[in-house]
Each structure stands twice: as structure tokens, then as C-alpha cells.
Write a protein that holds these residues in place. Structure first.
Motif: not given
Length: 490
Positions: A73-81
Motif C-alpha cells: 500500500f503506497v500513499p502517492a497522492s501528494g504533489a511534489a511541489t
């Protein structure tokens, strides 16, 4: 406070008036601080594995894994800003610093250099390079999530974090020839994730001789929280509508709750290293899963035995297990309880989701760590605590937090089913009083925002928790673009 139009908007957002009023109450009252008893340390809440222990637990996991449903399970929704904060400052106002100087000096060392170079006009100056790197004129990295950025160079071509997680899953999250991964993604980038995986998946299937099952979920709008003005009245948009904001990584508890698997490996999207450094990660992931299986077997056995009247010796054995292994200290002396009351207390404490958390030696990284904490029911247990949860105006609490020996790298192995094989409702095991309030702004106006209890702290406050020390090499997050220049990412 709320008009009929407001109530209709609240309902259309997937929430209800009671929930929104409770959120506003949290703004007014604030969230209570965690009560730290002491930092968890090696042999006092944290287990350190010997080489023999490591081999034992790896073997246990490998022996059992073929019978289990495994999922990464990989949280990957955050922006790289935030990775590019300094570069955005340079692009917008020409402000340079050591980090921007390093970026341009070592541009050819980045895995994305060839892609960027192919797009740049001839004789591009630094500002043009930053523009083509960050914006849609070129790579548009400033608007993409970390999972889609090219992190690591290889002779066969650069890899993104998504691909590095595909590699990891092949080594420890594969059962019966199938590696299962679940990524949480933002809606606007879901197609980009799909496109990338479609493009590369066949090569990884061939490389490892396995199949993949890859699923996605989005953060639910119903988990958004209302924003308020500094005086705690609802913040209004220009059209007088209410403003709801994403409620941080704690909102992903809903996504995790929908997962069906026997063992779930949780790891952040940016905490990946090249292949030459992965073996230690593979070994410790397996070992932590082996520890989970060993404790799960013991807990399930106790729960089954407690379905019948328990002997004094069994109750004493479980009491010792709770204190010495689960690190749960009861509110009062158990000797004052009847055997039936003891059994019920033990069932309550044992029949919960399980997590084994890898923790690394503290090197000064900002973030949370492992502590012994006093809970609302006056029991003491192990918790991951963030700095925002601690009363830093209290000298004793500040000292305990600042002198902790270990850090939380978000390296979790989880068991989400009970001894009968039924999935827990994870929403029943969170502490709703462990949220955060932060200062933000919109359209030039100050506002207050609220985050739900964090996925690995407040959202898992009522889980059975084990802390295990893992090597520093297993923790290599990429917080700024220049982190990719570190030896561990080259």
C-alpha cells in the motif's frame, strides 16, 4: 450558522451537519496534547534484531507467505511541489541560494536530465532551464506527483518511484506468482499513473517472472474538512460557498479500510533507493512481516482460549504478555478484577489490528517518533507521535520528545483481520482527538485548516503496536530535488 444552501453543499460533499459541527468544535476547543510518558528505546519498547533473529524471521515469513494474501500500500497522492520550493522562488523572483546553485551545477547528474535537455532551447540560461523543468512548457515537474518523476539512473534507462515500488513488491509482496500493489492517487493524475504502468509493466513481469495486480484509489471527498476564519466562523469563497480542504494523510484510513489482504506493507512513495541498495530493505520487510506473523499467532491463540473460562495461570501468562510484549500497562492493578473481568479486558486489548513499525535511529529529521504514551482510558501504550501533538510549552514533555532516540520512517507491516478471518473496521480503532490545526490562506485571506488523525499515529492509536529498529539505509526519502544528488540515489 449554516443556511439551507450550506447544508445542501455539505451533503453533496458526502458528509453531514453533525460531522461539520464537530470539526468546528475542534477549531474552537483545540485538540488535546498527547501525554508522553517516555521515549521508546531499544529494550524498552523497541526491539533490535540480531543476525540470527533477522534470519529466523525472514525464514518464517518466506515459509508462510505462499499461503497469504500480500499487498503493498503506497500513499502517492501528494504533489511534489514542495520538492521544488527553492527553484520556484528562483523562477518567480530570481532569488538563488546554495540549493539552486547546486541544482544547476549538477544538472547532468539527475535521472531526468536527458528528458529535460531534449526540450530546452539552445543556450538556455538558468531561468529558462527552471521554467522548462517546472512548468508545462517542458517537463512540468512542478505540477506532478513524486511517483511520476524520474528518480534513479540505470544503464537501461531512468526509473520513477512507481517503478521502484514495482521492483520492491516483486521481492516481498508476491504470493503465488502475483505481486499486488495499491496506490492512492489524486484524481487529476490517475490517468498518468495508468499510462506509466501500462508502458513499463510488461518489462517488469518478464524481469521477475511474475504477474502484477495494481489498483488505485482516490482520497474521498467525504473526508475533507471545513475551513474556518481566524475567529472560527466558516470560511466563505467569493461566491459565499463553504470551503472544504483535504484532511491530510489521515484521510487515507478510509482507503486502507477498503483493502482486503492478510498482510499489508505500507511505505511512502518517495522512500526508494536504487537496486544496489535494496537488499537490506527486502530483508527487513520480510523480517518485520515474520515478527507480525509470530505475534499474530500468539494473539489469535490467546483469543481462542479466552472464549472459554480461563485458568489463573493463563490469565497471568496473558497479563505478562500484554505488559512485556505488547507494552500495554493497565489503568489499575489487574488483581482487583475478577477472572471474568480480566478475560474481557484482555479480549478488548488483544482483538485489534496489528502493526509492526520499523523505526530508524534519530538523525534529526523533522517528524514523529515512537513513545510510551498515556491514553484517554489511563492505560499506557506505544504510539507514534508527531511534534504537533506535543505540548512544547511544557518543559518536561518537550524534553522527552527532543531526546527521543528513534524516528518514524513510515515503514509499517499491518494485519487487518481478526482471529476468525473477519476484516476489522479500522475506523473503530482511531483516536478522533489526535487531529491537527494549521494556518493557511486562500485568495489572500487567512484561514485555519484541520487534518484528520494521521494514518500512522492517531488513526492507528488503538492498534496493537510493535516497534523494531531497522537500518538507516532503509530510510531515504526525497524531500527536495537535491536529495536525488545524494549517493544513495545516484
Amino acid at each position: 450558522m449554516f443556511s439551507e444552501n450550506d447544508i445542501a453543499q455539505i451533503q453533496s460533499h458526502g458528509t453531514d451537519l453533525k460531522t461539520v459541527n464537530q470539526q468546528i468544535k475542534h477549531f474552537v476547543d483545540g485538540f488535546p496534547f498527547m501525554k508522553l510518558e517516555k521515549a521508546a528505546t531499544v529494550n524498552s519498547g523497541i526491539t533490535r534484531l540480531s543476525e540470527l533473529d533477522l534470519a529466523k524471521y525472514i525464514s518464517l515469513f518466506e515459509k508462510e507467505s505462499s499461503t497469504l494474501s500480500l499487498l503493498k500500500f503506497v500513499p502517492a497522492s501528494g504533489a511534489a511541489t514542495r520538492m521544488f520550493k527553492a527553484l520556484f522562488g528562483f523562477l518567480e523572483n530570481g532569488k538563488s541560494d546554495k540549493s539552486t546553485d547546486q541544482f544547476f551545477e549538477r544538472l547532468t547528474d539527475f535521472a531526468f536530465f536527458n528528458d529535460l535537455s531534449a526540450l530546452l532551447p539552445q543556450n538556455a540560461d538558468h531561468k529558462t532551464i527552471a521554467d522548462y523543468f517546472l512548468t508545462e512548457k517542458g517537463l512540468d515537474y512542478g505540477n506532478l506527483p513524486k511517483g511520476l518523476l524520474k528518480f534513479h539512473p540505470y544503464e537501461t534507462g531512468p526509473r520513477t518511484p512507481v517503478e521502484e515500488h514495482l521492483v520492491e513488491a516483486a521481492h516481498y509482496a508476491t504470493g503465488n506468482g502475483v505481486a499486488k500493489l495499491h496506490f492512492t492517487v489524486s484524481p487529476e493524475h490517475k490517468n498518468n499513473f495508468n499510462d506509466l504502468i501500462t508502458k513499463v509493466l510488461e518489462s517488469y513481469k518478464t524481469k521477475f517472472g511474475i504477474d502484477y495486480t495494481i489498483t488505485f484509489s482516490e482520497q474521498k471527498s467525504s473526508t475533507d474538512t471545513i475551513a474556518v476564519n481566524p475567529d472560527n466562523t466558516p470560511f466563505r469563497e467569493k461566491d459565499d460557498s463553504l470551503l472544504f480542504r483535504p484532511a491530510g494523510h489521515g484521510a487515507l484510513l478510509e482507503n486502507l479500510n477498503a483493502i482486503s489482504a492478510d498482510i499489508v506493507f505500507i511505505k511512502n512513495i518517495d522512500n526508494v533507493v536504487p537496486d544496489r541498495l535494496k537488499q537490506t530493505t527486502f530483508d527487513y520487510k520480510k523480517a518485520l512481516a515474520g515478527i507480525l506473523l509470530e505475534y499474530q499467532t500468539k494473539i489469535f491463540d490467546y483469543l481462542k482460549k479466552l472464549q472459554s473460562p480461563a485458568s489463573d495461570s493463563l490469565l497471568e501468562e496473558i497479563a505478562v504478555f500484554l505488559e512485556n510484549e505488547l507494552c500495554i500497562l493497565p489503568e489499575k492493578e489487574l488483581s482487583s478484577l475478577s477472572n471474568e473481568e480480566k478475560s474481557q479486558y484482555f479480549i478488548t486489548k488483544l482483538n485489534r489490528p496489528i502493526r509492526v513499525c520499523g523505526v530508524v535511529p534519530n538523525t534529526g529529521e523533522p517528524g514523529g517518533g515512537p513513545f510510551w504514551c498515556k491514553n484517554a482510558d489511563n492505560t499506557t501504550s506505544l504510539q507514534i507521535v508527531e511534534s504537533a501533538q506535543v505540548d512544547m510549552d511544557n518543559a518536561e514533555q518537550k524534553s522527552i520528545f527532543n531526546n527521543s532516540t528513534h524516528f518514524n520512517p513510515v515503514d509499517l507491516i499491518c494485519s487487518l483481520k481478526d482471529h476468525l478471518g473477519n476484516a476489522y473496521d479500522l475506523l473503530n480503532f482511531r483516536d478522533p482527538k489526535t487531529g491537527f490545526i494549521t494556518a493557511k490562506s486562500k485568495d489572500g485571506k487567512d484561514l485555519k485548516a484541520q487534518e484528520l488523525p494521521g494514518l500512522w499515529n492517531g488513526s492507528m492509536a488503538d492498534w496493537n503496536t510493535f516497534f523494531v529498529e531497522v537500518p538507516l539505509i532503509t530510510f531515504n526519502p526525497v524531500k527536495t530535488v537535491n536529495d536525488l544528488l545524494r549517493e544513495e540515489h545516484q
